[in-house]
Design an enzyme around this catalytic site. Sequence first.
Site, PDB file in Angstrom:
ATOM      1  N   ASP A 106       0.810  -1.215   0.000  1.00 55.58           N
ATOM      2  CA  ASP A 106       0.000   0.000   0.000  1.00 55.58           C
ATOM      3  C   ASP A 106       0.847   1.271   0.000  1.00 55.58           C
ATOM      4  O   ASP A 106       2.037   1.260   0.310  1.00 55.58           O
ATOM      5  CB  ASP A 106      -1.007  -0.007   1.157  1.00 55.58           C
ATOM      6  N   GLU A 107       0.204   2.356  -0.351  1.00 56.27           N
ATOM      7  CA  GLU A 107       0.882   3.639  -0.561  1.00 56.27           C
ATOM      8  C   GLU A 107       1.677   4.094   0.654  1.00 56.27           C
ATOM      9  O   GLU A 107       2.751   4.693   0.524  1.00 56.27           O
ATOM     10  CB  GLU A 107      -0.162   4.697  -0.935  1.00 56.27           C
TER      11      GLU A 107
END
Length: 239
Positions: A106-107
Site C-alpha cells: 500500500d501507498e
Amino acid sequence: MNPNPKLHAWIAMCGYCSRREAERLMLEGSVKLNGRVIKNVAERIHPGKDKVMVRGKLLSSQQAHEYWALNKPTGVVSTVNDPDGKPTVMRYIQSKARLFPVGRLDEDSEGLLFLTNDGDFAYTLTHPKHGIAKVYEVFIKGTLSNTQLRILREGVPLKDGVTQPAEVSILNHEQGNTHLQFVLHEGRHRQIRRMCANQNIEIYTLKRVSIGSVSLGSLAIGRVRPLSSEEVTALLSEA
C-alpha cells in the site's frame, strides 16, 4: 501447462498484464480472438494457431521474461498507472518490457516488491493457495498487551473473515514504542494495518523485508535490481 490454456492465462504468460487484469480487459471487450471480441473468461486458445489482440496489439508468447526487485518508498502506489496521477512504482525502472507489480504494497508502506512480465510467476507468488511467506517489520506506538499479541498470532476477525495464524514477534522496544515482526502466508488488502486497527494499535511505519527466500538486503529505497535465475527458481519452488 495445458496445451490449450485459458485466454486470460495466456495473455498473462505473454507478459501483457496479470491474470486478474487480463480478465478485466476481457470483460470490458478489449480482447479479440481471431477477430472476435471475447468476454468469456473460460475461453481457451490454440497457441501458435490463434491470433490474440489486446487493445489493438497483437500478442506473442515469444518474449524474454524479466524479474525485478524494488525497494518501494512510501507515497508511491503499486500499480502501472494511477487515475489520480499519483506516482507509481513504474517510475523506478527502465525497461522496454511491459512490466507490472507482483501483488501490492500500500501507498503508506515501503519495502520489497517484485515487478515482472511473467504472468505465471506473478500468479504463483500471489495466489493464496501457495502461501508464500512474507516478512514485515512494523513500528507501533506504545506496547502490546498479552491479549493483543495472542489475537494477532491466532487470528483477527476482519470483515472478510478471520485472518490465518501469523507469526508475530517483538523485536525490541524504543522510547516506549515497539518494533514488531510479522510473517504472513496470506495477502489480504492492507492486512497488517487492518489487523492492528482491530486491536487499537497505531502503526508508525510498515516495511516488507522479504518475500519467500528473497530479502531486501542492502537494496536502497527507490532502487531496483534484477532477480537472479536462482532466486526465481527458488521462489517458484517454495510455492
